[in-house]
Motif scaffolding. Structure first.
Motif, PDB file in Angstrom:
ATOM      1  N   LEU A   1      23.542   9.509  -5.679  1.00 43.54           N
ATOM      2  CA  LEU A   1      23.969  10.305  -7.210  1.00 43.54           C
ATOM      3  C   LEU A   1      22.325   9.424  -7.567  1.00 43.54           C
ATOM      4  CD1 LEU A   1      25.977  11.564  -6.546  1.00 43.54           C
ATOM      5  CD2 LEU A   1      27.145  10.718  -8.362  1.00 43.54           C
ATOM      6  N   HIS A   2      21.334  10.186  -8.581  1.00 42.01           N
ATOM      7  CA  HIS A   2      20.807   9.402  -8.276  1.00 42.01           C
ATOM      8  C   HIS A   2      20.907   9.566 -10.117  1.00 42.01           C
ATOM      9  CE1 HIS A   2      17.575   8.542  -4.704  1.00 42.01           C
ATOM     10  NE2 HIS A   2      17.930   9.855  -4.583  1.00 42.01           N
ATOM     11  N   VAL A   3      20.522   8.618 -10.572  1.00 44.91           N
ATOM     12  CA  VAL A   3      20.031   8.606 -11.600  1.00 44.91           C
ATOM     13  C   VAL A   3      18.912   9.384 -12.961  1.00 44.91           C
ATOM     14  CG1 VAL A   3      18.829   7.297 -13.806  1.00 44.91           C
ATOM     15  CG2 VAL A   3      20.658   6.141 -12.573  1.00 44.91           C
TER      16      VAL A   3
ATOM     17  N   PHE B   1       5.042  11.726 -26.041  1.00 44.01           N
ATOM     18  CA  PHE B   1       6.847  11.868 -25.270  1.00 44.01           C
ATOM     19  C   PHE B   1       6.240  12.417 -23.750  1.00 44.01           C
ATOM     20  CE2 PHE B   1       7.388  14.232 -29.671  1.00 44.01           C
ATOM     21  CZ  PHE B   1       8.792  13.873 -29.462  1.00 44.01           C
ATOM     22  N   SER B   2       7.441  11.904 -22.727  1.00 41.63           N
ATOM     23  CA  SER B   2       6.730  11.717 -21.427  1.00 41.63           C
ATOM     24  C   SER B   2       8.143  13.208 -21.236  1.00 41.63           C
ATOM     25  CB  SER B   2       8.073  11.061 -20.688  1.00 41.63           C
ATOM     26  OG  SER B   2       7.687  10.700 -18.676  1.00 41.63           O
ATOM     27  N   PHE B   3       7.430  14.476 -19.956  1.00 39.19           N
ATOM     28  CA  PHE B   3       8.453  15.433 -19.291  1.00 39.19           C
ATOM     29  C   PHE B   3       8.435  14.867 -18.013  1.00 39.19           C
ATOM     30  CE2 PHE B   3       6.259  17.339 -23.602  1.00 39.19           C
ATOM     31  CZ  PHE B   3       7.070  17.516 -23.891  1.00 39.19           C
TER      32      PHE B   3
ATOM     33  N   TYR C   1      17.594  -1.029 -15.439  1.00 37.01           N
ATOM     34  CA  TYR C   1      16.887  -0.230 -16.501  1.00 37.01           C
ATOM     35  C   TYR C   1      17.036  -1.384 -17.764  1.00 37.01           C
ATOM     36  CZ  TYR C   1      15.181   4.249 -14.040  1.00 37.01           C
ATOM     37  OH  TYR C   1      14.424   4.868 -13.425  1.00 37.01           O
ATOM     38  N   PHE C   2      16.116  -2.119 -17.812  1.00 36.96           N
ATOM     39  CA  PHE C   2      14.579  -1.670 -17.871  1.00 36.96           C
ATOM     40  C   PHE C   2      14.162  -3.526 -17.314  1.00 36.96           C
ATOM     41  CE2 PHE C   2      14.158   0.981 -20.580  1.00 36.96           C
ATOM     42  CZ  PHE C   2      13.536   2.530 -19.534  1.00 36.96           C
ATOM     43  N   TYR C   3      15.281  -4.310 -16.177  1.00 33.85           N
ATOM     44  CA  TYR C   3      14.960  -5.705 -15.394  1.00 33.85           C
ATOM     45  C   TYR C   3      13.832  -5.591 -15.363  1.00 33.85           C
ATOM     46  CZ  TYR C   3      16.165  -9.203 -12.726  1.00 33.85           C
ATOM     47  OH  TYR C   3      15.967 -10.570 -12.384  1.00 33.85           O
TER      48      TYR C   3
HETATM   49  N1  T4K Z   1       7.227   4.925 -22.095  1.00 34.80           N
HETATM   50  C1  T4K Z   1       9.046   4.491 -21.691  1.00 34.80           C
HETATM   51  C2  T4K Z   1      10.033   4.295 -22.529  1.00 34.80           C
HETATM   52  C3  T4K Z   1       8.967   5.343 -20.337  1.00 34.80           C
HETATM   53  O1  T4K Z   1      10.180   5.442 -20.114  1.00 34.80           O
HETATM   54  C4  T4K Z   1       7.551   6.257 -19.300  1.00 34.80           C
HETATM   55  C5  T4K Z   1       8.442   6.398 -18.222  1.00 34.80           C
HETATM   56  C6  T4K Z   1       6.979   5.864 -19.739  1.00 34.80           C
HETATM   57  C7  T4K Z   1       6.502   5.554 -21.128  1.00 34.80           C
HETATM   58  C8  T4K Z   1       5.588   7.059 -19.171  1.00 34.80           C
HETATM   59  O2  T4K Z   1       5.921   7.968 -18.873  1.00 34.80           O
HETATM   60  P1  T4K Z   1       5.455   9.074 -17.421  1.00 34.80           P
HETATM   61  O3  T4K Z   1       3.911   8.735 -17.818  1.00 34.80           O
HETATM   62  O4  T4K Z   1       6.492   8.456 -16.664  1.00 34.80           O
HETATM   63  O5  T4K Z   1       5.417  10.691 -17.765  1.00 34.80           O
HETATM   64  C9  T4K Z   1      10.869   6.659 -14.189  1.00 34.80           C
HETATM   65  C10 T4K Z   1       9.868   7.386 -14.001  1.00 34.80           C
HETATM   66  O6  T4K Z   1       9.310   7.847 -12.907  1.00 34.80           O
HETATM   67  C11 T4K Z   1       9.233   7.032 -15.449  1.00 34.80           C
HETATM   68  O7  T4K Z   1       8.108   8.291 -16.117  1.00 34.80           O
HETATM   69  C12 T4K Z   1      10.487   6.862 -16.303  1.00 34.80           C
HETATM   70  N2  T4K Z   1       9.692   6.220 -17.825  1.00 34.80           N
HETATM   71  C13 T4K Z   1      11.049   5.840 -15.943  1.00 34.80           C
HETATM   72  C14 T4K Z   1      12.024   5.391 -16.872  1.00 34.80           C
HETATM   73  O8  T4K Z   1      11.909   6.249 -14.795  1.00 34.80           O
HETATM   74  P2  T4K Z   1      10.917   4.521 -11.514  1.00 34.80           P
HETATM   75  O9  T4K Z   1      10.187   4.112 -11.499  1.00 34.80           O
HETATM   76  O10 T4K Z   1      12.678   4.462 -12.211  1.00 34.80           O
HETATM   77  O11 T4K Z   1      10.884   6.426 -11.259  1.00 34.80           O
HETATM   78  P3  T4K Z   1      11.806   6.544  -9.391  1.00 34.80           P
HETATM   79  O12 T4K Z   1      10.284   6.947  -8.728  1.00 34.80           O
HETATM   80  O13 T4K Z   1      12.395   5.061  -9.102  1.00 34.80           O
HETATM   81  O14 T4K Z   1      12.689   7.487  -9.846  1.00 34.80           O
HETATM   82  C15 T4K Z   1      14.071   7.358 -10.132  1.00 34.80           C
HETATM   83  C16 T4K Z   1      15.228   7.680 -10.140  1.00 34.80           C
HETATM   84  O15 T4K Z   1      15.632   9.229 -10.285  1.00 34.80           O
HETATM   85  C17 T4K Z   1      15.928   7.409  -9.153  1.00 34.80           C
HETATM   86  O16 T4K Z   1      16.805   7.569  -8.790  1.00 34.80           O
HETATM   87  C18 T4K Z   1      14.729   8.757  -8.359  1.00 34.80           C
HETATM   88  C19 T4K Z   1      15.106   9.880  -8.855  1.00 34.80           C
HETATM   89  N3  T4K Z   1      14.411  10.534  -8.991  1.00 34.80           N
HETATM   90  C20 T4K Z   1      13.319  10.558  -9.668  1.00 34.80           C
HETATM   91  C21 T4K Z   1      11.790  12.231  -9.147  1.00 34.80           C
HETATM   92  C22 T4K Z   1      10.479  11.557  -9.412  1.00 34.80           C
HETATM   93  C23 T4K Z   1      14.799  12.448  -8.157  1.00 34.80           C
HETATM   94  O17 T4K Z   1      15.438  12.521  -7.737  1.00 34.80           O
HETATM   95  N4  T4K Z   1      14.106  13.428  -8.429  1.00 34.80           N
HETATM   96  C24 T4K Z   1      12.545  12.998  -8.740  1.00 34.80           C
HETATM   97  O18 T4K Z   1      11.772  14.008  -8.105  1.00 34.80           O
HETATM   98  O19 T4K Z   1      10.725   5.184 -13.218  1.00 34.80           O
END
Ligand code: T4K
Length: 426
Positions: free
Chosen positions: A43-45, A216-218, A351-353
């Motif tokens: 179960l992913h966040v 914004f991020s999408f 997040y955000f450790y």
């Molecule tokens: N500023 C803030 C405050 C942000 O939080 C972010 C991004 C940005 C700027 C930059 O935005 P972008 O350049 O990315 O548009 C994830 C996201 O990749 C990141 O966009 C996001 N914040 C951050 C809070 O979370 P990670 O390193 O935790 O990603 P990851 O691969 O570990 O995925 C998170 C969870 O989501 C995992 O449990 C798996 C799941 N997941 C992920 C993807 C990509 C899925 O279930 N399906 C998927 O397709 O950063």
């Protein structure tokens, strides 16, 4: 109608307070001690919210037939208009991701030297600055909001400071009024990292129109996604002109480049996904709100847990469900609780450790900056995000909450067993 229905949610969560839904009855049944995880699948966040697949595939098919895949195509233009209309902002530029968007916005605002921002944010907020040779100066947060503490900004202003980046962490707005005041008094620019905040408001005005610009991020993990993507919004015409040039290599017409630019363009398939996602965003938010209500109801009375609160008077996207764990009161540390949950295939995230300042290159460049970031340093040891979004059901949440309640109820015994190195009863 878009966002109007959030407060009158029709996807109701019917509280079922603490009904014992846990399939596990004894400590030995926990997966951390070798038993089968309560969830077969992880179960992913950040599971993506996906809109109407048929609408998306129709749009993708049209894109392929049109032979126009990127470079300010019709889907991007429509997407930008929709976003600007929803936010109530003059200019909106769709971009390839929020990190590049922050770089473009920072350059367009002529930020240089030092920029003040919180350390309690995703690393992209700081990296975007450092990547363009700006020194991020980390400011502490307000422990009640998790956002930058405006009362600690002024002491960080130096002759090299050119701006402030406020991050609307978890989609909860920064103290925009005080930040604006400080910026005006000190002649600083203000950029908001609104990566989490699409669909949220501050004083009943949608996030996106504050400061000099907002980003914004999408990304796939956000409330609605364009696979990868983002947007820059502003009410400033001159700034908008610069952003539009910088996003496209500085081109002003064909064969004429009048600015230093980069490639920040969004492609047509991403914009098609964005338009499709927007059609369902009311439902995504309703489901998040239902999940939020369920977590509140199931975990609200547990000693040692502090749950995120979204202001009922504002619009919120309820994108993150955040819990702070007080290790002493809960009898179990955040890290141990996360381990127990992970063993059950509940992939809670810290997040955000450990805070941007504890990550490279910042921890080497300014090793003792943590001394002035005391609230940040406390929060990064306590905070945990739990799964929400359309992929999570109420039954899933009841199970997650039951595991948490069970772990905290038996915290002493579980901690003892784990510290004695016992992770299996077999
Ligand atoms: N500023 C803030 C405050 C942000 O939080 C972010 C991004 C940005 C700027 C930059 O935005 P972008 O350049 O990315 O548009 C994830 C996201 O990749 C990141 O966009 C996001 N914040 C951050 C809070 O979370 P990670 O390193 O935790 O990603 P990851 O691969 O570990 O995925 C998170 C969870 O989501 C995992 O449990 C798996 C799941 N997941 C992920 C993807 C990509 C899925 O279930 N399906 C998927 O397709 O950063």
């Amino acid at each position: 109608m878009w966002l109007k229905t959030i407060k009158f949610c029709t996807i109701d969560f019917i509280p079922n307070r603490h009904k014992n839904t846990l399939k596990k009855q004894k400590i030995e049944d926990l997966a951390i001690f070798g038993d089968t995880p309560v969830f077969k699948e992880k179960l992913h966040v950040g599971r993506p919210n996906i809109g109407d697949k048929k609408n998306l595939l129709d749009r993708v098919s049209d894109v392929l037939d049109s032979g126009w895949l990127t470079n300010n195509g019709p889907n991007v233009q429509e997407f930008e208009l929709r976003l600007a209309e929803i936010i109530g902002v003059k200019h909106c530029f769709a971009v390839c991701n929020a990190t590049v968007a922050l770089q473009i916005a920072a350059r367009a605002l002529e930020l240089k030297g030092e920029v003040i921002l919180p350390s309690f944010t995703f690393i992209a907020s700081a990296h975007a600055l450092k990547w363009i040779n700006i020194t991020p100066v980390f400011c502490d947060i307000d422990p009640n909001t998790h956002n930058i503490d405006p009362s600690k900004i002024e002491m960080l202003i130096s002759p090299r400071t050119t701006g402030i980046i406020g991050v609307h962490v978890w989609g909860r707005p920064c103290d925009v009024e005080t930040i604006t005041q400080i910026a005006e008094q000190n002649n600083l620019k203000v950029l908001y990292d609104a990566a989490h905040a699409f669909g949220s408001s501050f004083q009943r005005k949608m996030i996106g129109g504050f400061g000099d610009a907002e980003v914004f991020s999408f990304h796939a993990t956000k409330i609605f996604n364009t696979f990868e993507g983002g947007a820059i919004t502003t009410n400033n015409d001159q700034l908008a002109h610069k952003i539009s040039l910088m996003r496209n290599f500085g081109f002003h017409g064909i064969d004429n480049v009048i600015e230093l630019g980069t490639n920040g363009k969004m492609n047509e398939i991403s914009a098609a996904m964005g338009l499709t996602s927007l059609e369902s965003i009311d439902d995504f938010i309703k489901i998040n709100k239902r999940n939020y209500d369920c977590y509140q109801s199931e975990l609200g009375d547990i000693q040692g847990l502090k749950l995120i609160h979204y202001d009922e008077n504002e619009r919120s996207n309820f994108q993150y469900f955040v819990v702070e764990v007080d290790g002493i009161k809960a009898g179990v540390s955040r890290d141990l609780l996360v381990k127990v949950l992970h063993a059950e295939n509940i992939l809670a995230r810290r997040y955000f450790y450990p805070g941007c300042h504890q990550l490279e290159p910042y921890r080497t460049l300014v090793p003792d900056v943590g001394l002035r970031l005391q609230e940040t340093e406390k929060l990064v040891t306590r905070v945990m995000c739990l799964p929400t979004g359309t992929a999570i059901s109420i039954t899933d949440i009841m199970q997650i909450c039951s595991i948490i309640r069970f772990t905290l109820t038996h915290s002493k015994k579980i901690s003892e067993l784990l510290s004695s190195g016992l992770t299996g009863f077999g």
